[in-house]
Design a protein around this motif. Structure first.
Motif, PDB file in Angstrom:
ATOM      1  N   LEU A  49      37.097  42.266  42.733  1.00  0.00           N
ATOM      2  CA  LEU A  49      36.060  41.757  41.778  1.00  0.00           C
ATOM      3  C   LEU A  49      36.217  40.215  41.373  1.00  0.00           C
ATOM      4  N   ALA A  53      36.691  38.964  36.277  1.00  0.00           N
ATOM      5  CA  ALA A  53      37.054  40.364  35.552  1.00  0.00           C
ATOM      6  C   ALA A  53      38.679  40.597  35.678  1.00  0.00           C
ATOM      7  N   ARG A 110      43.650  43.001  38.711  1.00  0.00           N
ATOM      8  CA  ARG A 110      42.080  42.492  39.079  1.00  0.00           C
ATOM      9  C   ARG A 110      41.676  43.749  39.436  1.00  0.00           C
ATOM     10  N   GLY A 113      36.702  46.012  43.899  1.00  0.00           N
ATOM     11  CA  GLY A 113      35.487  46.538  44.202  1.00  0.00           C
ATOM     12  C   GLY A 113      35.127  47.408  45.365  1.00  0.00           C
TER      13      GLY A 113
ATOM     14  N   ARG B 224      28.355  34.079  34.986  1.00  0.00           N
ATOM     15  CA  ARG B 224      29.558  34.051  35.651  1.00  0.00           C
ATOM     16  C   ARG B 224      30.284  32.792  35.590  1.00  0.00           C
ATOM     17  N   ASN B 274      28.280  47.966  43.077  1.00  0.00           N
ATOM     18  CA  ASN B 274      29.369  46.845  42.943  1.00  0.00           C
ATOM     19  C   ASN B 274      28.907  46.217  41.428  1.00  0.00           C
ATOM     20  N   GLU B 278      31.732  45.867  38.156  1.00  0.00           N
ATOM     21  CA  GLU B 278      31.930  44.661  37.675  1.00  0.00           C
ATOM     22  C   GLU B 278      31.474  44.560  36.257  1.00  0.00           C
TER      23      GLU B 278
END
Lengths: 122, 433
Positions: A49, A53, A110, A113, B224, B274, B278
């Motif tokens: 990710l 994150a 980390r 994903g 982000r 996904n 996140e």
């Protein structure tokens, strides 16, 4: 000898890919991976990710947890673990235990994903 | 130039844009000049990058070239004489100059981008202008694209942006490095602006969902970006998490014919796993700070929905508690209305109805209020009162999509209430489905 291939790219750039662009890249990568899998040479593959994150545990005494990715150019990536954890706290506990066994430096925690276990035959 | 090249360059320009325009703005202290300089630099990039290959650091390249071109323009205007063709010199920009530009601008990276975003969400601008300006200046969307997303004409959007720019110029942009307090104020303003952009996209109806989706995606990209600049701000983590968790459901929110699909009825396999991963990772990280805030609480609610693989698994007790916390942080009748939905699932429609009755004067003109109230009445078997509430809701609907949405509620409740008795909905576990 097994070789790890570590993926680096500009996150601003990758983060600006459209969904289609992202899928196109992943499809092309899958073709390369499939060939390696058929040859029994592909180990685990993970897509991490984004660094936003991430958390970093500096292995000081006591260990210091920082938000964000690891960013010290004078230290080098030496290896990595993949651990199944319920949440970030649990993952940091594992990192703390590892850190007690091997002080100095840092662990970046980390979230992963995408994870494919692979099927290496050596 | 192949299509792949063009796409690559466009992505590179978009991703470098906030930093490059931010740095050029600091240099020229004028939004129009900065934007024009960036656009000129982009034109050069389109010409030279396919031939010479991409530069190591596109942002540094664009800042350098943008600056040089703008300075040349000034000189040209002053001397009234053409300068020699200088593309060759620019395309020779090597790492040395890239490194120089980086040295010049790297230390300002964070404040440049924050300033650029802050200017767009200037407190004196109305929300619609803030959003339009941010999409134009920070994201680099064309006026045409923005107009399309807002469902207005290009001319109207052009005017909105021009007006916003004039107001910003008039107000004067702060160029000094902000102090800690000021920075956190700006950060909150920028976060709110990103949230607005997202909501613009998210509030799309079925037939506009595809057109407005880019607004959601852009808001996520900006969130982000902001989070990379301020990695230890739990509210920014919460904001990014909230947007990701909400947007993760977008593929399941509308039927093929454009009809709204309610959360309980959505095909959860269509949710983007996904994005959910996140979002969950971010809210998890935010919670460790123990500095709660409205974005984190809303993200936590979204996380509970995302974690439930079926509607029945939804932890409504926890959602009720979270909305209770949000009511304390940000008291608003709309928040209470949302909590009432959770209350109805936990303690039944009677408790929920009692919770929202005092809101009636404040929400008399809010169509969701009547819709939700109607649903509770219906579950209690008070069908006549429910019908009146639904009629109110339909009368207040702003769009035909909203009206259709309420009609769907009615149909659905009629359908669902039939097998149950008059008190069938009164207990926990008697789900709307």
């Amino acid at each position: 000898m097994l070789y790890a291939i570590l993926c680096y790219h500009d996150e601003d750039f990758v983060g600006s890919w459209s969904k289609d662009q992202d899928e196109a890249v992943m499809k092309k990568l899958a073709m390369v991976q499939d060939k390696l899998t058929q040859q029994g040479r592909l180990g685990p593959v993970a897509r991490l990710l984004p660094t936003t994150a991430a958390a970093t545990l500096r292995k000081e005494d006591p260990p210091l947890v920082l938000d964000g990715p690891y960013a010290e150019t004078k230290e080098q990536l030496l290896g990595f673990y993949i651990v199944d954890c319920k949440n970030l706290d649990e993952a940091l506990d594992v990192a703390r235990d590892l850190g007690a066994a091997n002080p100095g430096g840092a662990y970046e925690v980390r979230p992963v994903g995408v994870f494919r276990p692979g099927g290496i035959s050596t | 130039m192949s299509e792949a090249d063009t796409a690559w360059i466009e992505t590179a320009l978009t991703s470098a844009r906030p930093q490059a325009v931010g740095a050029l703005l600091r240099y020229f202290r004028d939004l129009d000049t900065a934007e024009e300089a960036f656009q000129n630099a982009c034109l050069r990039a389109l010409k030279t990058w396919p031939q010479n290959g991409p530069p190591r650091d596109p942002a540094a390249w664009l800042i350098m070239v943008g600056r040089n071109v703008a300075i040349d323009e000034v000189r040209r205007a002053r001397k009234q004489q053409p300068l020699p063709e200088d593309d060759q010199a620019i395309s020779d920009l090597d790492d040395a100059e890239g490194a120089l530009a980086e040295r010049l601008d790297g230390s300002h990276y964070r404040d440049d981008i924050l300033r650029l975003m802050f200017i767009c969400c200037h407190p004196q601008l109305p929300a619609t202008q803030q959003i339009a300006l941010a999409l134009r200046i920070v994201s680099g969307l064309t006026v045409k694209q923005i107009a399309r997303a807002f469902l207005v004409s290009e001319a109207a959007m052009e005017q909105r942006i021009t007006r916003a720019k004039a107001k910003v110029a008039e107000a004067g942009a702060p160029f000094e490095t902000p102090g800690a307090v000021e920075r956190s104020e700006r950060l909150a303003g920028v976060a709110a602006m990103i949230y607005l952009i997202f909501n613009e996209g998210y509030s799309a109806s079925g037939d506009t969902a595809e057109i407005r989706k880019p607004l959601c995606e852009e808001a996520i990209r900006l969130a982000r970006l902001l989070l990379r600049l301020f990695q230890s701000e739990p509210e920014i983590m919460g904001l990014a998490a909230l947007l990701l968790l909400q947007h993760a459901r977008s593929a399941a929110r509308f039927a093929a014919d454009g009809a709204v699909i309610l959360l309980d009825d959505q095909d959860r396999t269509l949710w983007n796993s996904n994005m959910i991963a996140e979002g969950l990772a971010l809210i998890d990280k935010a919670m460790r700070h123990r500095r709660s805030g409205p974005y984190q609480v809303q993200a936590a609610v979204a996380a509970l929905h995302a974690r439930a693989s079926t509607p029945e698994e939804t932890d409504w007790t926890q959602i009720d508690l979270l909305y209770g916390a949000l009511e304390v942080m940000q008291p608003s009748p709309v928040v209470t209305l949302n909590r009432a939905v959770a209350v109805s699932k936990v303690r039944g429609p009677q408790a929920a109805l009692e919770l929202i009755e005092p809101l009636a004067p404040k929400l008399a003109n809010y169509f969701h209020f009547h819709g939700v109230r109607g649903a509770f009445l219906m579950q209690l078997g008070r069908n006549d009162e429910a019908r009146i509430a639904f009629d109110h809701a339909i009368a207040l609907a702003n769009t035909s999509a909203e009206a259709a949405h309420i009609r769907m509620h009615i149909d659905r409740l009629i359908r669902d209430s039939q097998p149950k008795g008059a008190n069938g909905g009164a207990r926990q576990g008697a789900k709307a489905k």
